[in-house]
Design a protein around this motif. Structure first.
Motif: not given
Ligand SMILES: Nc1ncnc2c1ncn2[C@@H]1O[C@H](COP(=O)(O)OP(=O)(O)O)[C@@H](O)[C@H]1O
Ligand SMILES: [Mg+2]
Lengths: 326, 279, 272
Positions: A25-27, A37, A40-41, A231
């Motif tokens: 993840v990167k926010t 985000t 997102a995973g 994603r």
């Protein structure tokens, strides 16, 4: 005997995994209001010797992922490891084994081509003589030997890109990361870059590349992930993905302005699936010619009709309902 | 250029060694060497102005204005001897600020060399310290030349005078790090100009460099005391005039060191934020 | 119909040698691009004020009266304020003309875009010059207002100090622009500094000519900044004579020569 850090696996059934990501993840904190985000995973694995691609439109989160892999952006959540090391604590050790070609060239434009190779190699602590020898070899590899003594500034976009690639190889990296290696280049310059990357692949270098060109992904990648809005939409070898998400052939039909909607209605039922786009209608069918004959039989008169093989573009379109390059 | 031959084994050995990443000091040193390579071609151009500048400055400000001044200076001190140590410290500040400005902004904005460096074993703090080292090296060079001119003009009246040089360098460093911390956050050079005019020039003019700070209106005295430049100027002057005491030296140096630590911490934080993109 | 783009750009038909009214379009561009930088203008106006406070007021307390332009003694604030206005005009114009134009020539690519329009290289030179002057004029007015609070404006002639400052700016902008077109790298600014620094320090900015030996006095008297300082000082302190006109002519000629050289060089650099 050099101590083998990666530990080449002897068993062919367990491929040597260099990079593992799980739920990555990167926010980014937005200046006002909620966080954004960008990744997102996502899960993926990159194996030694393969060419691994990230295919996705602008803003999909490809560069953000590349920066996390390159250990220049802290992991925002989930798990990421390279060579079994943790990027958050072992950044310098990991980067010592990577070659990075960022999306924007970061060359010292006021310096000469050869000096760019030199100062970069020195960051890795390589001896001058080794850098000189490698620089000569690598500049030859990217066909810049005759520009070695020139300043970078006046070089063409393609030359700068090739120089960045040569520079990224100065430390003999185990993985070469390329973020959109050919975006912005003219077709001829793109082919030169592709050719060089293909040679690296032949030599067994592990390559990771991002692109929003489906032809680039199809030609170079052994395996790829299709990324959209942070994603992963699908994963596999290019042919595999095409077989899974598209038919063998596609029929592209263009109609006069304003007549497309009616035409799309009339086409219903032909082939496996219809995809009306703003400027044309795509008919997915294993036999494109047969589909065209059927369309004519129904009294349709398209301005142009084209039967082609399916590409990753069609895969992307099917998965997201949008085109890659807008 | 003749093709060099390095045996494959030697090359592999070099690669192997480059994988073992050294400590921060060596990494910073590599960044310093980058700047050395970068400036090596051009340093000769700056020598002439580096030498002529101090001589002209001392002649005009010290000797020239000195002929007009009749009163208000400490007993038995000529204006030349009064102003020289002040200008030494003030120029070190100026150098520190300049070295922390365009070099950093250019690296992150125009030349891109910082973005190249982060993809190597260099960490933001190595890049920061290495750049600071080159800024300090240049400040030291300039200060040394100025100090030699001071000696030539006969303004060093005490054996303690030589210590004015490291104190000037410390003063430069106190301004270099916060300036780097500021420059790394920028995307254009306009704010730099504002800092030069709004921060540097007033400091230069009102920190007791050109006239005794006692001449300032009473309400401005506390402001002078909190500026690091005032401490640098005072200490340099005490050293060259021989009026230094252990207490005054401890206070001035202590203040400068605290300011330095704050600047370094700020620069580390901002470099990491910008170069690792966790804005 | 012939297209503008196809006409030779460096066509020195006389009316256009020094640019045309179209140069105002470039001024407009600069206004738009600088509109959000009000802080730059504010600080630019304040800088000479800082000098006035520090030197005139702070240092001035240590200095009794100084010999003024007419030979009569004046206070140090009166002596130094006109010189600060003149040097500020010089510095501003030189900085804009050398640094600013070099930057735009080298990195900005602004001029390449400008030349794709009907504007010609002389228009660019004239436009940049006009722009330098507008900024210089703003700074001069601001400084003169502040200086008046210190009672420095001793004579009605002082009103002319503002156009005088503009003339100084004009002269140095011309000189600076011409120099900028010859510069190859940032290192060449060292040379500019080496020219400016002695002028700044020795052209009777901070102390009167009488301090020097005669040989040096002659040298100082031929520098352009000295002419400018003498004009402003004479006007502000009310020592006005025909010699000021000669000095003004000196600066005007410098401006014209600089502009002519810059216009030609722009043509060569941009349309090569
Ligand atoms: N430093 C950042 N701060 C805030 N948002 C960012 C930052 N970097 C990227 N983003 C956002 O994250 C998203 C993904 O960006 P990126 O990874 O560059 O996409 P791609 O490379 O696939 O085009 C974009 O919407 C972008 O605006
Ligand atoms: Mg990207």
């Amino acid at each position: 005997m050099p101590g083998n850090l990666g530990g080449v696996s002897s068993s062919p059934s367990a491929p040597d995994v260099l990079i593992r990501a799980h739920g990555l993840v990167k926010t980014f904190p937005k200046k006002h209001g909620e966080a954004f985000t960008a990744v997102a995973g996502i899960d993926f694995e990159v194996r030694r010797g393969e060419v691994f691609g990230f295919l996705g439109p602008n803003g999909a989160g490809k560069s953000t992922t590349m920066r996390m892999i390159g250990c220049v952006s802290p992991v925002g959540g989930g798990h990421l490891s390279l060579f079994g090391l943790d990027p958050n604590t072992q950044g310098p050790r990991i980067r010592a084994r990577l070659g990075v070609v960022p999306q924007e060239d970061t060359l010292d434009v006021e310096m000469r081509v050869r000096d760019n190779m030199h100062v970069y190699g020195r960051y890795f602590g390589l001896p001058r003589a080794v850098i000189r020898e490698r620089a000569a070899r690598l500049l030859d590899f990217v066909q810049l030997t005759d520009r070695a003594e020139d300043k970078v500034e006046p070089l063409s976009g393609g030359m700068k890109r090739r120089l960045t690639i040569a520079r990224a190889l100065i430390n003999d990296p185990e993985i070469l990361i390329l973020d959109e290696p050919t975006t912005g280049l003219d077709p001829q310059a793109r082919h030169v870059v592709w050719d060089r990357l293909y040679r690296l692949k032949q030599q067994g270098t592990t390559l990771i590349l991002t692109t929003h060109y489906m032809d680039e992904a199809e030609q170079l990648c052994d395996r790829l992930v299709v990324m959209d809005k942070g994603r992963i939409a699908a994963e596999g070898a290019p042919r595999e993905l095409i077989e899974r998400y598209a038919t063998r052939e596609v029929l592209e039909l263009r109609f006069p302005l304003g007549e497309q909607e009616q035409a799309a209605e009339k086409l219903a039922g032909i082939g496996e699936r219809l995809e009306p786009l703003p400027d044309r209608v795509l008919v997915y069918a294993d036999d494109g010619e047969a589909a065209l004959t059927e369309a004519h039989r129904r009294g349709l008169e398209p301005v142009t009709a084209l039967v082609r093989r399916s590409t990753l573009e069609d895969v992307f379109l099917h998965l997201t309902g949008r085109t890659l390059v807008d | 250029m003749s093709t060099e031959t390095i045996s494959a084994a030697a090359s592999a050995e070099a690669t192997e060694r480059s994988r073992r990443v050294p400590g921060g000091l060596v990494l910073s040193w590599r960044q310093f060497l980058y700047w050395y390579t970068f400036f090596y071609r051009t340093w000769r151009g700056t020598v002439l102005s580096a030498i002529l500048g101090p001589v002209m400055y001392l002649t005009a400000m010290g000797v020239g204005i000195g002929t007009l001044i009749t009163h208000g200076l400490p007993d038995g001190v000529t204006y030349l001897s009064f102003i020289a140590p002040g200008v030494l410290a003030a120029m070190a500040m100026q150098n520190g600020i300049f070295e922390g400005s365009f070099t950093v902004l250019g690296s992150v904005k125009w030349a891109g060399n910082y973005w190249a460096a982060v993809n190597t074993p260099q960490r933001p703090q190595d890049i920061m310290f290495g750049t600071a080292m080159q800024g300090l090296a240049r400040t030291a060079g300039m200060s040394t030349v100025f100090f030699c001119a001071m000696v030539g003009f006969g303004t060093t009246h005490s054996p303690w005078s030589v210590l004015a040089l490291p104190v000037a360098l410390l003063t430069g460093a106190v301004f270099l790090f916060p300036m780097m911390a500021f420059s790394i956050t920028l995307d254009s050079d306009q704010p730099l100009t504002v800092v030069f005019r709004f921060v540097m020039t007033p400091l230069f003019l009102f920190s007791g460099t050109f006239f005794p700070w006692q001449q300032l209106p009473e309400w401005m005295h506390p402001i002078a005391f909190i500026t690091p430049l005032w401490h640098g100027v005072e200490l340099c002057r005490e050293l060259t005039l021989g009026t230094v005491t252990a207490t005054s030296a401890a206070i001035h140096i202590g203040y400068l060191l605290v300011a330095l630590a704050g600047g370094v911490a700020l620069a580390r934080r901002n470099f990491s934020r910008r170069l690792y993109l966790h804005r | 119909m012939t297209s503008y783009a196809l006409q030779p750009r460096v066509a020195p038909r006389l009316p256009g040698t020094f640019g045309t009214r179209r140069s105002l379009r470039l001024v407009e561009r600069n206004i738009v691009s600088y509109r959000r930088m009000w802080l730059m203008f504010l600080t630019g106006a304040l800088e000479p004020v800082f000098y006035l406070l520090s030197l005139g007021v702070g240092l001035g307390q240590l200095i009794p009266n100084v010999t003024g332009p007419g030979g009569a003694p004046v206070t140090y604030v009166h002596f130094v304020a006109p010189a600060l206005l003149a040097t500020a005009a010089m510095n501003g114009a030189m900085y804009d003309a050398t640094f600013g134009i070099f930057f735009r020539l080298k990195y900005g690519k602004v001029y390449d875009a400008v030349l794709a329009t009907p504007l010609t290289p002389p228009d660019i030179a004239l436009g940049e010059l006009t722009w330098c002057l507008m900024r210089g004029g703003f700074y001069a007015v601001a400084f003169t207002i502040v200086a008046s609070f210190f009672g420095v404006l001793a004579s009605p002639w002082a009103v002319l100090a503002i156009p005088a400052a503009l003339l100084i700016g004009l002269g140095f902008a011309g000189l600076g622009m011409a120099i900028a077109t010859y510069m190859k790298s940032w290192q060449d600014f060292e040379v500019v500094n080496l020219l400016m620094m002695p002028m700044f320090l020795f052209s009777t900015t901070f102390f009167p000519l009488g301090v020097y030996p005669r040989g040096l006095q002659l040298f100082v008297e031929i520098t352009p900044l000295y002419q400018g300082i003498e004009i402003v000082r004479g006007l502000m302190l009310g020592a006005v004579g025909p010699s000021l006109l000669l000095r003004a002519l000196y600066l005007a000629l410098m401006a014209l020569a600089g502009l002519a050289i810059a216009a030609r060089r722009f043509g060569r650099l941009l349309t090569a």
